[in-house]
Design a protein around this motif. Structure first.
Motif, PDB file in Angstrom:
ATOM      1  N   ALA A 134     -66.403 -84.611  51.139  1.00 12.58           N
ATOM      2  CA  ALA A 134     -65.307 -83.494  49.731  1.00 12.58           C
ATOM      3  C   ALA A 134     -63.723 -83.269  50.464  1.00 12.58           C
ATOM      4  O   ALA A 134     -63.365 -83.396  48.965  1.00 12.58           O
ATOM      5  N   HIS A 135     -64.293 -81.927  50.905  1.00 11.46           N
ATOM      6  CA  HIS A 135     -63.045 -81.821  51.303  1.00 11.46           C
ATOM      7  C   HIS A 135     -61.595 -82.487  51.914  1.00 11.46           C
ATOM      8  O   HIS A 135     -61.198 -82.684  51.207  1.00 11.46           O
ATOM      9  N   GLN A 136     -61.813 -84.028  52.709  1.00  8.15           N
ATOM     10  CA  GLN A 136     -60.948 -84.819  52.840  1.00  8.15           C
ATOM     11  C   GLN A 136     -60.776 -85.796  51.756  1.00  8.15           C
ATOM     12  O   GLN A 136     -59.428 -85.670  51.618  1.00  8.15           O
ATOM     13  N   THR A 137     -61.378 -85.802  51.127  1.00 10.95           N
ATOM     14  CA  THR A 137     -61.175 -86.371  49.700  1.00 10.95           C
ATOM     15  C   THR A 137     -60.457 -85.553  48.764  1.00 10.95           C
ATOM     16  O   THR A 137     -58.883 -86.339  48.061  1.00 10.95           O
ATOM     17  N   LEU A 138     -60.745 -84.025  48.579  1.00  7.23           N
ATOM     18  CA  LEU A 138     -59.805 -83.293  47.961  1.00  7.23           C
ATOM     19  C   LEU A 138     -58.033 -83.097  48.455  1.00  7.23           C
ATOM     20  O   LEU A 138     -57.117 -82.730  47.951  1.00  7.23           O
ATOM     21  N   SER A 139     -58.037 -82.798  49.772  1.00  2.44           N
ATOM     22  CA  SER A 139     -57.174 -83.068  50.543  1.00  2.44           C
ATOM     23  C   SER A 139     -56.464 -84.081  50.657  1.00  2.44           C
ATOM     24  O   SER A 139     -54.973 -84.074  50.286  1.00  2.44           O
ATOM     25  N   ALA A 140     -56.980 -85.679  50.227  1.00  2.49           N
ATOM     26  CA  ALA A 140     -55.507 -86.550  50.502  1.00  2.49           C
ATOM     27  C   ALA A 140     -55.325 -86.247  48.779  1.00  2.49           C
ATOM     28  O   ALA A 140     -54.019 -87.414  48.940  1.00  2.49           O
ATOM     29  N   ALA A 141     -56.216 -86.139  47.996  1.00  9.19           N
ATOM     30  CA  ALA A 141     -55.692 -85.950  46.340  1.00  9.19           C
ATOM     31  C   ALA A 141     -54.833 -85.019  46.240  1.00  9.19           C
ATOM     32  O   ALA A 141     -53.764 -84.691  45.581  1.00  9.19           O
ATOM     33  N   GLY A 142     -53.849 -83.936  47.425  1.00  2.00           N
ATOM     34  CA  GLY A 142     -53.039 -83.137  47.060  1.00  2.00           C
ATOM     35  C   GLY A 142     -54.162 -81.940  45.634  1.00  2.00           C
ATOM     36  O   GLY A 142     -52.955 -80.561  45.528  1.00  2.00           O
ATOM     37  N   ILE A 143     -55.060 -81.602  47.175  1.00  3.92           N
ATOM     38  CA  ILE A 143     -56.127 -80.355  45.603  1.00  3.92           C
ATOM     39  C   ILE A 143     -56.333 -79.041  46.618  1.00  3.92           C
ATOM     40  O   ILE A 143     -56.945 -79.083  47.648  1.00  3.92           O
ATOM     41  N   GLN A 144     -56.080 -77.912  46.059  1.00  2.00           N
ATOM     42  CA  GLN A 144     -55.957 -76.936  46.864  1.00  2.00           C
ATOM     43  C   GLN A 144     -57.784 -76.988  46.693  1.00  2.00           C
ATOM     44  O   GLN A 144     -58.594 -77.279  45.459  1.00  2.00           O
ATOM     45  N   ILE A 145     -58.534 -76.492  48.428  1.00  2.00           N
ATOM     46  CA  ILE A 145     -59.428 -76.370  47.718  1.00  2.00           C
ATOM     47  C   ILE A 145     -59.606 -74.148  47.934  1.00  2.00           C
ATOM     48  O   ILE A 145     -59.878 -74.224  49.409  1.00  2.00           O
ATOM     49  N   ILE A 146     -60.876 -74.075  47.357  1.00  2.00           N
ATOM     50  CA  ILE A 146     -61.142 -73.082  47.324  1.00  2.00           C
ATOM     51  C   ILE A 146     -62.607 -72.732  47.326  1.00  2.00           C
ATOM     52  O   ILE A 146     -63.370 -72.609  46.228  1.00  2.00           O
ATOM     53  N   VAL A 147     -63.322 -71.504  48.273  1.00  2.00           N
ATOM     54  CA  VAL A 147     -65.023 -71.942  48.464  1.00  2.00           C
ATOM     55  C   VAL A 147     -65.085 -70.183  48.662  1.00  2.00           C
ATOM     56  O   VAL A 147     -64.345 -69.310  48.626  1.00  2.00           O
ATOM     57  N   GLY A 148     -66.110 -70.261  48.387  1.00  2.00           N
ATOM     58  CA  GLY A 148     -65.721 -68.483  47.768  1.00  2.00           C
ATOM     59  C   GLY A 148     -66.887 -67.844  47.122  1.00  2.00           C
ATOM     60  O   GLY A 148     -66.827 -66.559  46.570  1.00  2.00           O
ATOM     61  N   ALA A 149     -66.363 -68.854  45.683  1.00  2.00           N
ATOM     62  CA  ALA A 149     -66.013 -68.205  44.235  1.00  2.00           C
ATOM     63  C   ALA A 149     -67.270 -68.027  43.693  1.00  2.00           C
ATOM     64  O   ALA A 149     -68.808 -68.939  44.204  1.00  2.00           O
ATOM     65  N   SER A 150     -67.996 -67.299  43.386  1.00  2.00           N
ATOM     66  CA  SER A 150     -69.087 -66.542  42.299  1.00  2.00           C
ATOM     67  C   SER A 150     -69.162 -65.896  41.615  1.00  2.00           C
ATOM     68  O   SER A 150     -68.251 -65.055  40.932  1.00  2.00           O
ATOM     69  N   GLY A 151     -70.305 -65.810  41.020  1.00  2.00           N
ATOM     70  CA  GLY A 151     -70.502 -64.706  39.490  1.00  2.00           C
ATOM     71  C   GLY A 151     -69.978 -65.627  38.694  1.00  2.00           C
ATOM     72  O   GLY A 151     -70.271 -66.410  38.023  1.00  2.00           O
ATOM     73  N   CYS A 152     -69.562 -64.799  37.433  1.00  2.00           N
ATOM     74  CA  CYS A 152     -68.292 -65.285  36.501  1.00  2.00           C
ATOM     75  C   CYS A 152     -67.653 -66.325  36.564  1.00  2.00           C
ATOM     76  O   CYS A 152     -67.038 -65.979  37.428  1.00  2.00           O
ATOM     77  N   ILE A 153     -67.840 -67.317  35.965  1.00  2.00           N
ATOM     78  CA  ILE A 153     -66.581 -67.841  35.470  1.00  2.00           C
ATOM     79  C   ILE A 153     -64.839 -67.446  35.596  1.00  2.00           C
ATOM     80  O   ILE A 153     -64.273 -67.327  36.265  1.00  2.00           O
ATOM     81  N   ARG A 154     -65.230 -66.884  34.625  1.00  2.14           N
ATOM     82  CA  ARG A 154     -64.054 -65.971  33.906  1.00  2.14           C
ATOM     83  C   ARG A 154     -63.228 -65.381  34.896  1.00  2.14           C
ATOM     84  O   ARG A 154     -62.315 -64.983  35.414  1.00  2.14           O
ATOM     85  N   ASP A 155     -64.544 -64.134  35.220  1.00  6.47           N
ATOM     86  CA  ASP A 155     -63.723 -63.006  36.855  1.00  6.47           C
ATOM     87  C   ASP A 155     -63.253 -63.988  37.917  1.00  6.47           C
ATOM     88  O   ASP A 155     -62.687 -63.974  38.359  1.00  6.47           O
ATOM     89  N   ALA A 156     -64.452 -65.275  38.602  1.00  9.36           N
ATOM     90  CA  ALA A 156     -63.199 -65.639  39.366  1.00  9.36           C
ATOM     91  C   ALA A 156     -62.294 -66.196  38.811  1.00  9.36           C
ATOM     92  O   ALA A 156     -61.430 -66.402  40.415  1.00  9.36           O
ATOM     93  N   VAL A 157     -62.029 -67.084  38.192  1.00 10.29           N
ATOM     94  CA  VAL A 157     -60.599 -67.238  37.816  1.00 10.29           C
ATOM     95  C   VAL A 157     -59.591 -66.084  38.050  1.00 10.29           C
ATOM     96  O   VAL A 157     -58.145 -66.616  38.940  1.00 10.29           O
ATOM     97  N   ASP A 158     -60.144 -65.397  37.979  1.00 10.01           N
ATOM     98  CA  ASP A 158     -59.284 -63.741  37.088  1.00 10.01           C
ATOM     99  C   ASP A 158     -58.710 -63.672  38.907  1.00 10.01           C
ATOM    100  O   ASP A 158     -57.901 -63.353  39.115  1.00 10.01           O
ATOM    101  N   ARG A 159     -59.253 -63.635  39.895  1.00  9.42           N
ATOM    102  CA  ARG A 159     -59.660 -63.259  41.056  1.00  9.42           C
ATOM    103  C   ARG A 159     -59.055 -63.924  41.763  1.00  9.42           C
ATOM    104  O   ARG A 159     -57.869 -63.510  42.785  1.00  9.42           O
ATOM    105  N   PHE A 160     -58.886 -65.720  41.476  1.00 12.04           N
ATOM    106  CA  PHE A 160     -57.737 -66.760  42.082  1.00 12.04           C
ATOM    107  C   PHE A 160     -57.022 -66.303  41.959  1.00 12.04           C
ATOM    108  O   PHE A 160     -55.873 -65.972  42.110  1.00 12.04           O
ATOM    109  N   LYS A 161     -56.497 -65.703  40.749  1.00 12.12           N
ATOM    110  CA  LYS A 161     -54.841 -65.295  39.461  1.00 12.12           C
ATOM    111  C   LYS A 161     -54.136 -64.055  40.443  1.00 12.12           C
ATOM    112  O   LYS A 161     -53.033 -63.687  40.876  1.00 12.12           O
TER     113      LYS A 161
END
Length: 265
Positions: A75-102
């Motif tokens: 998955a990492h190789q394919t996402l990287s080939a597509a130019g998609i940034q990969i962030i791991v370690g996300a957990s908990g509520c989705i809204r909170d995870a997006v806020d932490r990314f922002k």
């Protein structure tokens, strides 16, 4: 910017799923408006290649960033080939995870953080958001009778990017009206075909296909035997027919020498 979060449910209030390839849903979030689209993951029960196929799905939806708990090597190789940034370690509520990314508190990874086939032991099947049962009886009768006749001509138009339509005569012979309608339809058809061509070009730019590392390939022929569309031939090393390759990733998963990867078309 579109951010895809591996999700256990369809809403921002649901929990992040720690698996990338085998999460029940991907929640694609526009971080500017916080609007979200839930995409059911068709790959969660695959025996192999779930990460590759899910990465292809993200590329097709023009995702820029993936937030997840863990990401394996394919998955990492394919996402990287597509130019998609990969962030791991996300957990908990989705809204909170997006806020932490922002807020910049989540960082990207340069290498996979789990082994292949992570998460195969558990398969979550997406469930309906609500169920219920009940009993009841109702009786009713009604009759309606009506008679009517109508004749007319109408059009339902689609966006054509500003194309100008000839005006339809409000009076005159039926022949004049039909000619004007034909002109309108011709303009609309031209605009629709132009849009289809544009969409096809965009899809081609996002498409991933198999690429062989000739220095690593041993020409064993396994990839040729398993390719479901006959896109691989062996001539000392494997060769890919780029017109036939669908980017399914099966050859990537099965190659014993890891000589095949997915790259942008």
């Amino acid at each position: 910017m579109k951010v895809a979060v591996t999700a256990k449910g369809k809403d921002l209030g649901d929990q992040v799923d720690p698996r990338f390839g085998r999460c029940p849903y991907f929640l694609v979030v526009d971080i500017d408006t916080m609007s979200a689209e839930a995409i059911e993951n068709p790959n969660l029960a695959l025996g192999g290649g779930a990460g590759i196929q899910s990465a292809q799905l993200m590329a097709e939806h023009d995702v820029s960033v993936v937030l997840t708990g863990n990401c394996g090597p394919n998955a990492h190789q394919t996402l990287s080939a597509a130019g998609i940034q990969i962030i791991v370690g996300a957990s908990g509520c989705i809204r909170d995870a997006v806020d932490r990314f922002k807020a910049g508190s989540l960082s990207t990874i340069q290498e996979p953080n789990v082994a292949s086939h992570f998460g195969m032991g558990v398969v979550d099947t997406p469930q309906p958001t609500a169920t219920g049962s009940g009993t009841g009886k109702g009786m009713g009768s009604g009759r309606g009778m009506g008679m009517g006749r109508g004749m007319g001509m109408g059009r339902e138009m689609v966006s054509t990017g500003g194309a100008a339509f000839p005006s339809t005569p409000t009076s005159g012979s039926e022949s004049d009206v039909l000619k004007a309608e034909a002109q309108n339809l011709e303009v609309q058809l031209h605009a629709v075909n132009a849009r289809l061509e544009q969409l096809g070009s965009t899809a081609a730019q996002r498409r991933l296909m198999a690429v062989v590392d000739a220095g690593t390939c041993k020409g064993c022929g396994l990839c040729e035997s398993i390719c479901q569309v006959g896109a691989i031939t062996i001539n000392s090393v494997a060769a890919i027919d780029t017109a036939a390759c669908t980017g399914c990733g099966l050859c990537v998963v099965e190659c014993p020498n890891r000589a095949i990867t997915l790259q942008k078309a």
